[in-house]
Design a protein around this motif. Structure first.
Motif, short mmCIF file in Angstrom:
data_model
loop_
_atom_site.label_atom_id
_atom_site.label_comp_id
_atom_site.label_asym_id
_atom_site.label_seq_id
_atom_site.Cartn_x
_atom_site.Cartn_y
_atom_site.Cartn_z
N ALA A 178 0.82 -1.22 0.00
CA ALA A 178 0.00 0.00 0.00
C ALA A 178 0.85 1.27 0.00
CB ALA A 178 -0.93 0.00 1.21
N VAL A 179 2.03 1.19 0.62
CA VAL A 179 2.93 2.36 0.65
C VAL A 179 3.33 2.76 -0.77
CG1 VAL A 179 5.24 3.12 1.32
CG2 VAL A 179 3.79 1.94 2.97
N LEU A 180 3.60 1.75 -1.62
CA LEU A 180 4.00 2.04 -2.99
C LEU A 180 2.79 2.41 -3.86
CD1 LEU A 180 6.63 -0.79 -3.56
CD2 LEU A 180 6.99 1.56 -2.79
N GLU A 181 1.65 1.85 -3.54
CA GLU A 181 0.43 2.17 -4.30
C GLU A 181 -0.03 3.61 -4.07
OE1 GLU A 181 -0.87 0.32 -6.48
OE2 GLU A 181 -0.63 -1.82 -5.99
N ARG A 182 0.48 4.23 -3.02
CA ARG A 182 0.06 5.59 -2.68
C ARG A 182 0.57 6.61 -3.69
NH1 ARG A 182 1.83 5.81 2.61
NH2 ARG A 182 -0.08 4.71 3.17
N HIS A 183 1.69 6.32 -4.36
CA HIS A 183 2.29 7.21 -5.37
C HIS A 183 2.61 8.59 -4.79
CE1 HIS A 183 0.69 4.83 -9.13
NE2 HIS A 183 1.24 4.06 -8.19
N THR A 184 3.23 8.60 -3.63
CA THR A 184 3.64 9.85 -2.99
C THR A 184 4.51 10.68 -3.93
OG1 THR A 184 3.57 8.83 -0.80
CG2 THR A 184 4.88 10.85 -1.04
N GLY A 185 4.14 11.92 -4.11
CA GLY A 185 4.90 12.82 -4.98
C GLY A 185 4.47 12.81 -6.43
N GLY A 186 3.56 11.91 -6.79
CA GLY A 186 3.08 11.86 -8.18
C GLY A 186 3.74 10.76 -9.00
N GLU A 187 3.33 10.69 -10.27
CA GLU A 187 3.76 9.58 -11.12
C GLU A 187 5.26 9.61 -11.43
OE1 GLU A 187 1.25 7.18 -11.95
OE2 GLU A 187 0.53 8.45 -10.33
N ASP A 188 5.80 10.77 -11.72
CA ASP A 188 7.22 10.84 -12.06
C ASP A 188 8.10 10.42 -10.88
OD1 ASP A 188 6.62 11.70 -14.60
OD2 ASP A 188 6.94 13.83 -14.17
N VAL A 189 7.76 10.90 -9.69
CA VAL A 189 8.51 10.54 -8.49
C VAL A 189 8.40 9.03 -8.24
CG1 VAL A 189 8.63 10.79 -5.98
CG2 VAL A 189 8.34 12.80 -7.42
N THR A 190 7.20 8.48 -8.47
CA THR A 190 6.97 7.06 -8.23
C THR A 190 7.73 6.20 -9.23
OG1 THR A 190 4.78 7.57 -7.33
CG2 THR A 190 5.20 5.29 -7.98
N ARG A 191 7.77 6.60 -10.49
CA ARG A 191 8.54 5.85 -11.49
C ARG A 191 10.01 5.79 -11.08
NH1 ARG A 191 5.61 9.15 -15.08
NH2 ARG A 191 3.86 8.05 -16.07
N GLU A 192 10.55 6.94 -10.72
CA GLU A 192 11.96 6.98 -10.32
C GLU A 192 12.19 6.12 -9.09
OE1 GLU A 192 15.37 10.36 -9.43
OE2 GLU A 192 13.37 10.62 -8.56
N LEU A 193 11.26 6.16 -8.14
CA LEU A 193 11.39 5.36 -6.93
C LEU A 193 11.38 3.87 -7.26
CD1 LEU A 193 11.37 5.10 -3.81
CD2 LEU A 193 8.87 5.11 -3.94
N PHE A 194 10.45 3.43 -8.11
CA PHE A 194 10.39 2.02 -8.48
C PHE A 194 11.68 1.57 -9.18
CE2 PHE A 194 5.47 1.36 -8.73
CZ PHE A 194 5.40 1.62 -7.36
N ASP A 195 12.17 2.40 -10.09
CA ASP A 195 13.42 2.07 -10.78
C ASP A 195 14.57 1.95 -9.78
OD1 ASP A 195 12.19 2.06 -13.25
OD2 ASP A 195 12.76 4.13 -13.75
N HIS A 196 14.59 2.85 -8.81
CA HIS A 196 15.64 2.83 -7.79
C HIS A 196 15.55 1.58 -6.94
CE1 HIS A 196 18.42 4.23 -4.72
NE2 HIS A 196 17.48 4.08 -3.80
N LEU A 197 14.33 1.21 -6.52
CA LEU A 197 14.15 0.02 -5.70
C LEU A 197 14.59 -1.25 -6.43
CD1 LEU A 197 10.69 0.77 -4.04
CD2 LEU A 197 12.94 0.82 -2.93
N VAL A 198 14.21 -1.35 -7.70
CA VAL A 198 14.62 -2.51 -8.50
C VAL A 198 16.13 -2.57 -8.60
CG1 VAL A 198 14.60 -3.50 -10.81
CG2 VAL A 198 12.47 -2.66 -9.81
N GLU A 199 16.76 -1.43 -8.83
CA GLU A 199 18.22 -1.40 -8.95
C GLU A 199 18.89 -1.82 -7.65
OE1 GLU A 199 21.88 1.70 -9.98
OE2 GLU A 199 19.83 2.46 -9.73
N VAL A 200 18.41 -1.29 -6.52
CA VAL A 200 19.00 -1.63 -5.23
C VAL A 200 18.88 -3.12 -4.95
CG1 VAL A 200 18.72 -1.38 -2.73
CG2 VAL A 200 18.70 0.64 -4.18
#
Length: 286
Positions: A178-200
């Motif tokens: 649910a924390v990730l589904e919230r899309h805190t900061g909007g779509e662009d911030v969320t895309r970057e966050l997901f990419d970062h999590l996958v990389e880590v």
């Protein structure tokens, strides 16, 4: 800002605090009381329950003294409150909330670090844009200097993820989907966050990441976020955080309960492989 502050390999001393005047002063005071008691470093290390290497580094000002170390040293050396008072001045770090500073010191020395979060992505996994968005979401709004200090402190903590640390820290993160589904900061911030999590997750073999699914009829984490840290001396600490406060947990019975809950949640959450797959699918859906 939650998480108290809201990796590349560094110098050979990365993972230890930069030597500061306050750390060196504490080390000299400790050494003076130890010698006053007629104890060698080896004898004091045995009595205080820490390794000789840890005692030496604290006396050299190269390691933050842990809470129970200070308390034991006070009693063993009969320091009439001097060490306890000096230790209170070691944790002043810009960008870190006052209640988080003790935990940040333990976190920096941890060989194992377990985190469960149901509010935000843990600070060690955040991007700068996500950290900024979280900070602007929670009143009162910070001024520019305060915001920059928060973000700088949070990004600096992420050096702990580096596998070049000796020994590297073993991380276990459990985060609510649910924390990730919230899309805190909007779509662009969320895309970057997901990419970062996958990389880590894919790049750091010492990071285990699990998502707790949206539907979970039995959930061991209903009492809220929790953290557990194991130090190089195999001492365990817990930490819980709420609105405008945080609590360092040292009682063995409480820590045992947190271990039980954490172990249960690791079995209830998606496996690391399934979590990574879901994370990629969520990223692809944006």
């Amino acid at each position: 800002m939650t998480d108290g502050t809201g990796g590349a390999c560094g110098s050979p001393g990365s993972g230890e605090p930069e030597v500061s005047d306050s750390l060196k002063t504490f080390g000299e005071v400790l050494k003076a009381f130890r010698k006053r008691a007629g104890l060698t470093q080896e004898q004091f290390a045995e009595r205080v329950g820490y390794s000789l290497q840890t005692v030496a580094k604290i006396e050299q000002g190269r390691r933050f003294p842990q809470v129970d170390f200070v308390e034991r040293a006070e009693e063993i050396l009969d320091a009439f409150g001097t060490l306890r008072g000096a230790a209170r001045h070691l944790s002043r770090q810009p960008g870190l909330a006052s209640w988080f500073r003790q935990w940040a010191r333990l976190e920096a020395e941890a060989v194992s670090l377990y985190t469960y979060e149901c509010r935000v992505v843990p600070g060690l996994l955040q991007t700068e844009a996500y950290a900024r968005a979280v900070s602007f979401s929670v009143p009162p709004l910070p001024d520019e200097q305060e915001l920059n200090e928060r973000i700088a402190a949070r990004i600096a903590r992420q050096e702990l993820l580096a596998t070049c640390r000796k020994p590297p820290t073993a991380f276990s993160f459990i985060v609510e989907q649910a924390v990730l589904e919230r899309h805190t900061g909007g779509e662009d911030v969320t895309r970057e966050l997901f990419d970062h999590l996958v990389e880590v997750v894919e790049r750091h073999w010492n990071v285990e990441f699990q998502l707790m699914p949206l539907r979970q009829s039995v959930h061991a984490g209903l009492d809220g976020p929790l953290r557990l840290a194991e130090t190089a001396d195999n001492h365990w600490y817990g930490y819980s955080e709420g609105q405008e406060n945080g609590r360092l947990i040292t009682d063995p019975k409480e820590i045992s309960r947190l271990h039980q809950r954490c172990a249960k949640m690791r079995s209830q959450a998606l496996t690391p492989e399934d979590s990574l797959g879901l994370l990629k699918r969520m990223r692809g859906a944006l």
